[in-house]
Scaffold this active site. Structure first.
Site, PDB file in Angstrom:
ATOM      1  N   MET A 127     -23.757 -43.790 -27.728  1.00 40.80           N
ATOM      2  CA  MET A 127     -25.012 -43.315 -28.334  1.00 40.80           C
ATOM      3  C   MET A 127     -24.893 -41.816 -28.520  1.00 40.80           C
ATOM      4  O   MET A 127     -25.599 -41.016 -27.899  1.00 40.80           O
ATOM      5  CB  MET A 127     -26.187 -43.682 -27.414  1.00 40.80           C
ATOM      6  CG  MET A 127     -26.527 -45.151 -27.480  1.00 40.80           C
ATOM      7  SD  MET A 127     -27.531 -45.680 -26.092  1.00 40.80           S
ATOM      8  CE  MET A 127     -26.219 -46.075 -24.951  1.00 40.80           C
ATOM      9  N   ASP A 187     -28.663 -55.873 -26.774  1.00 39.71           N
ATOM     10  CA  ASP A 187     -28.757 -54.881 -25.701  1.00 39.71           C
ATOM     11  C   ASP A 187     -30.188 -54.361 -25.587  1.00 39.71           C
ATOM     12  O   ASP A 187     -30.710 -53.758 -26.524  1.00 39.71           O
ATOM     13  CB  ASP A 187     -27.783 -53.734 -26.040  1.00 39.71           C
ATOM     14  CG  ASP A 187     -27.703 -52.679 -24.964  1.00 39.71           C
ATOM     15  OD1 ASP A 187     -28.301 -52.843 -23.886  1.00 39.71           O
ATOM     16  OD2 ASP A 187     -27.004 -51.673 -25.224  1.00 39.71           O
ATOM     17  N   GLY A 188     -30.789 -54.580 -24.418  1.00 42.79           N
ATOM     18  CA  GLY A 188     -32.102 -54.001 -24.121  1.00 42.79           C
ATOM     19  C   GLY A 188     -33.139 -55.042 -23.756  1.00 42.79           C
ATOM     20  O   GLY A 188     -33.410 -55.957 -24.533  1.00 42.79           O
ATOM     21  N   HIS A 212     -20.357 -53.079 -19.642  1.00 42.89           N
ATOM     22  CA  HIS A 212     -20.950 -52.315 -20.738  1.00 42.89           C
ATOM     23  C   HIS A 212     -21.225 -50.884 -20.251  1.00 42.89           C
ATOM     24  O   HIS A 212     -21.893 -50.675 -19.240  1.00 42.89           O
ATOM     25  CB  HIS A 212     -22.253 -53.006 -21.159  1.00 42.89           C
ATOM     26  CG  HIS A 212     -22.934 -52.395 -22.329  1.00 42.89           C
ATOM     27  ND1 HIS A 212     -22.613 -52.716 -23.640  1.00 42.89           N
ATOM     28  CD2 HIS A 212     -23.941 -51.495 -22.401  1.00 42.89           C
ATOM     29  CE1 HIS A 212     -23.401 -52.041 -24.454  1.00 42.89           C
ATOM     30  NE2 HIS A 212     -24.216 -51.286 -23.739  1.00 42.89           N
ATOM     31  N   SER A 258     -24.694 -53.759 -17.811  1.00 44.54           N
ATOM     32  CA  SER A 258     -24.647 -52.341 -18.180  1.00 44.54           C
ATOM     33  C   SER A 258     -24.713 -51.470 -16.943  1.00 44.54           C
ATOM     34  O   SER A 258     -25.666 -51.538 -16.164  1.00 44.54           O
ATOM     35  CB  SER A 258     -25.816 -52.018 -19.118  1.00 44.54           C
ATOM     36  OG  SER A 258     -26.008 -50.624 -19.154  1.00 44.54           O
ATOM     37  N   PHE A 316     -32.551 -45.469 -22.814  1.00 39.67           N
ATOM     38  CA  PHE A 316     -33.031 -45.710 -21.454  1.00 39.67           C
ATOM     39  C   PHE A 316     -32.910 -47.184 -21.074  1.00 39.67           C
ATOM     40  O   PHE A 316     -33.051 -48.058 -21.939  1.00 39.67           O
ATOM     41  CB  PHE A 316     -34.511 -45.291 -21.329  1.00 39.67           C
ATOM     42  CG  PHE A 316     -34.749 -43.867 -21.692  1.00 39.67           C
ATOM     43  CD1 PHE A 316     -34.599 -42.845 -20.757  1.00 39.67           C
ATOM     44  CD2 PHE A 316     -35.100 -43.523 -22.999  1.00 39.67           C
ATOM     45  CE1 PHE A 316     -34.795 -41.516 -21.117  1.00 39.67           C
ATOM     46  CE2 PHE A 316     -35.296 -42.197 -23.367  1.00 39.67           C
ATOM     47  CZ  PHE A 316     -35.142 -41.192 -22.423  1.00 39.67           C
ATOM     48  N   MET A 375     -24.231 -41.290 -23.608  1.00 38.95           N
ATOM     49  CA  MET A 375     -25.325 -40.627 -24.350  1.00 38.95           C
ATOM     50  C   MET A 375     -25.076 -39.128 -24.385  1.00 38.95           C
ATOM     51  O   MET A 375     -24.530 -38.575 -23.431  1.00 38.95           O
ATOM     52  CB  MET A 375     -26.661 -40.896 -23.650  1.00 38.95           C
ATOM     53  CG  MET A 375     -26.966 -42.355 -23.436  1.00 38.95           C
ATOM     54  SD  MET A 375     -28.540 -42.532 -22.582  1.00 38.95           S
ATOM     55  CE  MET A 375     -28.466 -44.282 -22.185  1.00 38.95           C
ATOM     56  N   HIS A 388     -20.362 -48.326 -25.349  1.00 35.35           N
ATOM     57  CA  HIS A 388     -21.464 -48.159 -26.302  1.00 35.35           C
ATOM     58  C   HIS A 388     -21.767 -46.671 -26.424  1.00 35.35           C
ATOM     59  O   HIS A 388     -22.331 -46.071 -25.518  1.00 35.35           O
ATOM     60  CB  HIS A 388     -22.684 -48.952 -25.771  1.00 35.35           C
ATOM     61  CG  HIS A 388     -23.901 -48.811 -26.601  1.00 35.35           C
ATOM     62  ND1 HIS A 388     -25.157 -49.188 -26.161  1.00 35.35           N
ATOM     63  CD2 HIS A 388     -24.089 -48.356 -27.866  1.00 35.35           C
ATOM     64  CE1 HIS A 388     -26.053 -48.963 -27.099  1.00 35.35           C
ATOM     65  NE2 HIS A 388     -25.427 -48.451 -28.147  1.00 35.35           N
ATOM     66  N   ASP A 428     -22.678 -47.126 -21.246  1.00 37.82           N
ATOM     67  CA  ASP A 428     -23.564 -46.421 -22.171  1.00 37.82           C
ATOM     68  C   ASP A 428     -23.329 -44.916 -22.121  1.00 37.82           C
ATOM     69  O   ASP A 428     -23.742 -44.253 -21.170  1.00 37.82           O
ATOM     70  CB  ASP A 428     -25.019 -46.698 -21.800  1.00 37.82           C
ATOM     71  CG  ASP A 428     -25.387 -48.149 -22.065  1.00 37.82           C
ATOM     72  OD1 ASP A 428     -25.363 -48.550 -23.240  1.00 37.82           O
ATOM     73  OD2 ASP A 428     -25.683 -48.863 -21.095  1.00 37.82           O
ATOM     74  N   MET A 461     -29.592 -53.567 -31.124  1.00 38.06           N
ATOM     75  CA  MET A 461     -30.420 -52.988 -30.060  1.00 38.06           C
ATOM     76  C   MET A 461     -31.779 -53.677 -30.070  1.00 38.06           C
ATOM     77  O   MET A 461     -32.435 -53.761 -31.109  1.00 38.06           O
ATOM     78  CB  MET A 461     -30.616 -51.482 -30.287  1.00 38.06           C
ATOM     79  CG  MET A 461     -29.395 -50.612 -30.037  1.00 38.06           C
ATOM     80  SD  MET A 461     -28.617 -50.826 -28.423  1.00 38.06           S
ATOM     81  CE  MET A 461     -29.949 -50.403 -27.301  1.00 38.06           C
TER      82      MET A 461
HETATM   83  C1  DX5 Z   1     -30.072 -48.536 -23.522  1.00 37.58           C
HETATM   84  C2  DX5 Z   1     -28.684 -49.002 -23.223  1.00 37.58           C
HETATM   85  C3  DX5 Z   1     -28.640 -50.297 -22.493  1.00 37.58           C
HETATM   86  C4  DX5 Z   1     -29.348 -50.318 -21.175  1.00 37.58           C
HETATM   87  C5  DX5 Z   1     -30.042 -51.639 -21.103  1.00 37.58           C
HETATM   88  O1  DX5 Z   1     -30.058 -47.544 -24.468  1.00 37.58           O
HETATM   89  O2  DX5 Z   1     -27.937 -49.144 -24.406  1.00 37.58           O
HETATM   90  O3  DX5 Z   1     -27.316 -50.800 -22.378  1.00 37.58           O
HETATM   91  O4  DX5 Z   1     -28.519 -50.169 -20.045  1.00 37.58           O
HETATM   92  O5  DX5 Z   1     -30.857 -51.667 -20.004  1.00 37.58           O
HETATM   93  P1  DX5 Z   1     -31.859 -52.850 -19.727  1.00 37.58           P
HETATM   94  O6  DX5 Z   1     -31.049 -54.124 -19.670  1.00 37.58           O
HETATM   95  O7  DX5 Z   1     -32.468 -52.486 -18.400  1.00 37.58           O
HETATM   96  O8  DX5 Z   1     -32.866 -52.878 -20.842  1.00 37.58           O
HETATM   97 ZN    ZN Z   2     -25.960 -50.180 -24.254  1.00 34.65          ZN
END
Ligand code: DX5
Ligand code: ZN
Length: 215
Positions: free
Chosen positions: A66, A173-174, A31, A6, A141, A35, A64, A33, A135
């Site tokens: 969000m 993810d996470g 990946h 990511s 974050f 937001m 992804h 993200d 998730m």
């Molecule tokens: C969080 C994101 C993730 C994030 C994961 O909302 O969707 O993709 O980058 O980060 P890590 O792997 O550090 O938990």
């Molecule tokens: Zn993500």
């Protein structure tokens, strides 16, 4: 194991250098993200940044979203030449319509659920998506701790996929690292997203390789 680092944990001051090691690594997808500060309490990057990343990246993109009303971004995700378009179950009312629009646009539709959304809510949409993203932290974050209940959800989702004859991949993810990644591999995950464990590491390509080897 398929691995999708990511970009959220990358050095945004040096995206060209980041994409250089990434392109040479064993990673399967990048990946991304997105937001909006509304669906999640954070803002990351949008199309003006993504189009430069897409130009530098030689691997398929896993976007992804969000954001509220993710369907409005279909044309931009198409313009990026993305592979997966991940939309949140919780951000949509008409799931089936949006998944159909994503597929008609030539993208691979994927649906994402938050840690508190039950797997069984996917029962009537699972046949239409190419991937489900579970998730394992509350979205918004990087660097958060893995929620262990995700392991039960992977098992439930694998069962639902078998029962419905779905071809969907299971992505997580996470909080993914070698320890949680090993447990996820045993539970039945297909794709691991990793932000801080890859882009935040001293040897990012080595960590990609280590995740790839999990089975
Ligand atoms: C969080 C994101 C993730 C994030 C994961 O909302 O969707 O993709 O980058 O980060 P890590 O792997 O550090 O938990
Ligand atoms: Zn993500």
């Amino acid at each position: 194991m398929l691995v999708a680092p990511s970009l959220l944990s990358a050095d945004f001051g040096n995206l060209e250098r980041e994409m250089q090691w990434f392109n040479e690594s064993q990673a399967d997808y990048l990946h991304l993200d997105v937001m909006d500060g509304v669906f999640v309490p954070n803002i990351s990057f949008g199309y003006p940044v993504l189009k430069h990343v897409a130009r530098l990246c030689k691997k398929p993109l896993d976007v992804h979203l969000m954001i509220e009303e993710p369907q409005k971004m279909i044309p931009q995700v198409v313009a990026l030449g993305a592979h997966f378009m991940n939309v949140h179950y919780e951000a949509l009312t008409h799931h089936h319509r949006v998944i159909q629009q994503i597929r008609e646009a030539g993208l691979h539709p994927a649906i994402t659920i938050c840690p508190s959304t039950p797997v069984m809510f996917l029962q009537d949409i699972i046949q239409y998506v190419d991937m489900v993203l579970l998730m394992s932290v509350n979205p918004g974050f990087g660097g958060q701790q893995f929620i262990p209940h995700t392991l039960d959800k992977v098992v439930q989702l694998r069962r639902l996929i078998q029962e419905t004859d779905s071809k969907a991949l299971i992505e997580i993810d996470g909080g993914v690292n070698l320890q949680t990644g090993q447990k996820l591999a045993e539970a039945g995950a297909d794709v691991l997203v990793a932000g801080s464990f890859v882009f935040g590491a001293d040897d990012p390509a080595g960590n990609v390789q280590a995740l790839k080897a999990l089975s």
